[in-house]
Design an enzyme around this catalytic site. Structure first.
Site, PDB file in Angstrom:
ATOM      1  CG  ASP A  76      21.146 140.503  87.778  1.00 25.99           C
ATOM      2  OD1 ASP A  76      20.247 139.721  87.401  1.00 25.99           O
ATOM      3  OD2 ASP A  76      21.399 140.708  88.978  1.00 25.99           O
ATOM      4  CG  PHE A 167       8.568 144.587  82.377  1.00 21.98           C
ATOM      5  CD1 PHE A 167       9.097 145.537  81.528  1.00 21.98           C
ATOM      6  CD2 PHE A 167       9.426 143.943  83.271  1.00 21.98           C
ATOM      7  CE1 PHE A 167      10.460 145.842  81.552  1.00 21.98           C
ATOM      8  CE2 PHE A 167      10.781 144.237  83.305  1.00 21.98           C
ATOM      9  CZ  PHE A 167      11.295 145.191  82.446  1.00 21.98           C
ATOM     10  N   GLY A 168       6.776 144.437  85.289  1.00 22.85           N
ATOM     11  CA  GLY A 168       7.380 144.472  86.620  1.00 22.85           C
ATOM     12  C   GLY A 168       6.858 145.618  87.479  1.00 22.85           C
ATOM     13  CE1 TYR A 169       8.788 145.491  93.088  1.00 24.95           C
ATOM     14  CE2 TYR A 169       9.807 144.302  91.280  1.00 24.95           C
ATOM     15  CZ  TYR A 169       9.436 144.371  92.604  1.00 24.95           C
ATOM     16  OH  TYR A 169       9.711 143.323  93.445  1.00 24.95           O
ATOM     17  CG  ASP A 170       7.761 149.551  84.010  1.00 23.62           C
ATOM     18  OD1 ASP A 170       8.831 149.883  84.560  1.00 23.62           O
ATOM     19  OD2 ASP A 170       7.701 149.057  82.871  1.00 23.62           O
ATOM     20  CG  HIS A 195      17.022 150.438  84.494  1.00 29.01           C
ATOM     21  ND1 HIS A 195      15.804 150.821  83.975  1.00 29.01           N
ATOM     22  CD2 HIS A 195      16.876 149.128  84.824  1.00 29.01           C
ATOM     23  CE1 HIS A 195      14.968 149.795  84.001  1.00 29.01           C
ATOM     24  NE2 HIS A 195      15.592 148.760  84.502  1.00 29.01           N
TER      25      HIS A 195
HETATM   26  P1  IMP Z   1      16.344 140.275  85.846  1.00 27.27           P
HETATM   27  O1  IMP Z   1      17.371 141.287  85.552  1.00 27.27           O
HETATM   28  O2  IMP Z   1      15.779 139.657  84.620  1.00 27.27           O
HETATM   29  O3  IMP Z   1      16.798 139.294  86.902  1.00 27.27           O
HETATM   30  O4  IMP Z   1      15.067 140.995  86.465  1.00 27.27           O
HETATM   31  C1  IMP Z   1      15.040 141.753  87.601  1.00 27.27           C
HETATM   32  C2  IMP Z   1      13.664 142.285  87.904  1.00 27.27           C
HETATM   33  O5  IMP Z   1      13.754 143.702  88.043  1.00 27.27           O
HETATM   34  C3  IMP Z   1      12.653 142.088  86.788  1.00 27.27           C
HETATM   35  O6  IMP Z   1      11.991 140.862  86.903  1.00 27.27           O
HETATM   36  C4  IMP Z   1      11.702 143.259  87.013  1.00 27.27           C
HETATM   37  O7  IMP Z   1      10.718 142.974  87.914  1.00 27.27           O
HETATM   38  C5  IMP Z   1      12.578 144.318  87.624  1.00 27.27           C
HETATM   39  N1  IMP Z   1      12.845 145.298  86.580  1.00 27.27           N
HETATM   40  C6  IMP Z   1      13.973 145.424  85.860  1.00 27.27           C
HETATM   41  N2  IMP Z   1      13.857 146.404  84.951  1.00 27.27           N
HETATM   42  C7  IMP Z   1      12.606 146.894  85.103  1.00 27.27           C
HETATM   43  C8  IMP Z   1      11.880 147.909  84.421  1.00 27.27           C
HETATM   44  O8  IMP Z   1      12.334 148.581  83.487  1.00 27.27           O
HETATM   45  N3  IMP Z   1      10.622 148.115  84.864  1.00 27.27           N
HETATM   46  C9  IMP Z   1      10.055 147.394  85.856  1.00 27.27           C
HETATM   47  N4  IMP Z   1      10.677 146.439  86.505  1.00 27.27           N
HETATM   48  C10 IMP Z   1      11.951 146.186  86.142  1.00 27.27           C
END
Ligand code: IMP
Length: 208
Positions: A76, A167-170, A195
């Site tokens: 998570d 992806f995501g917040y990168d 992380h």
């Molecule tokens: P989950 O662990 O799949 O529930 O995701 C948590 C959310 O954290 C993801 O959908 C991403 O938006 C964000 N996240 C986790 N790791 C990264 C990363 O390495 N880069 C950017 N966003 C991240």
């Protein structure tokens, strides 16, 4: 502290995300681990009802271990912003969820980054922009035993977003000691310092 070792053989990856399973396969293959996804085993995806990363990772790992009779690994992860009291935290993905009335359902990362920035801006120009990504890994066995490993990468939030990789917040996360955002860095460089890499290093050191 002594950790339970992972024996060579099948390990369920408690995720229905094919990309995550592929990444974990590359990391654990050298140790004789054969990852199989929870999706391939038709295991149900439990709801992430926990209020901490650890709770959610454990919930997913225990469900897959119980459902399969095999050891299972779940992760998570999320973004924690100091000035927002650790938000979005366990709700990181939820902040990107578009409401049905806004058109097509699904995740909108630009909206999510804008939301974080908007909340920071409310605190004025001198706001503390430090943040970290966290990854919690939970390893659970069918007998109920579990181990948890946590990795972090510290950095600060930039605006406007920069870069198109990742992806995501990168695009808004600049790791400490670097000038580029996670979305501008070579993916191999990001993966070496992330992380997730930090958490996996701890898992590998403890479990083999
Ligand atoms: P989950 O662990 O799949 O529930 O995701 C948590 C959310 O954290 C993801 O959908 C991403 O938006 C964000 N996240 C986790 N790791 C990264 C990363 O390495 N880069 C950017 N966003 C991240």
């Amino acid at each position: 502290m002594t950790h339970r070792k992972l024996e060579p053989g099948k390990l369920v990856i408690a995720s229905h995300n094919a990309g995550k399973v592929r990444e974990i396969r590359t990391l654990l293959e050298p140790f004789g681990i054969e990852p199989v996804s929870a999706g391939d085993l038709n295991l149900p995806e439990p709801e992430e009802t926990g209020t901490t990363f650890e709770d959610n990772a454990l919930l997913k790992a225990h469900a897959s271990a119980q459902g399969s009779g095999l050891p299972a690994l779940a992760d998570d992860s999320g973004l924690c912003v100091a000035a927002l009291g650790g938000a979005p935290g366990v709700y990181t993905a939820d902040w990107a969820e578009r409401q049905p009335y806004e058109g097509e359902a699904g995740r909108d990362w630009y909206m999510a980054m804008g939301k974080v920035e908007g909340k920071l801006a409310e605190q004025g120009p001198d706001v503390d922009r430090s943040a970290y990504f966290i990854c919690t890994l939970a390893l659970a066995w069918p007998d109920g035993h579990a181990e948890v490993f946590e990795g972090r990468v510290q950095g600060s939030l930039i605006w406007p977003p920069r870069g198109t990789l990742g992806f995501g917040y990168d695009p808004v996360f600049r790791p400490d000691g670097h000038d580029q955002s996670f979305a501008e860095l070579d993916p191999a460089d990001k993966h070496a310092m992330s992380h997730r890499a930090d958490a996996f290093k701890k898992l590998v050191a403890a479990s083999f």
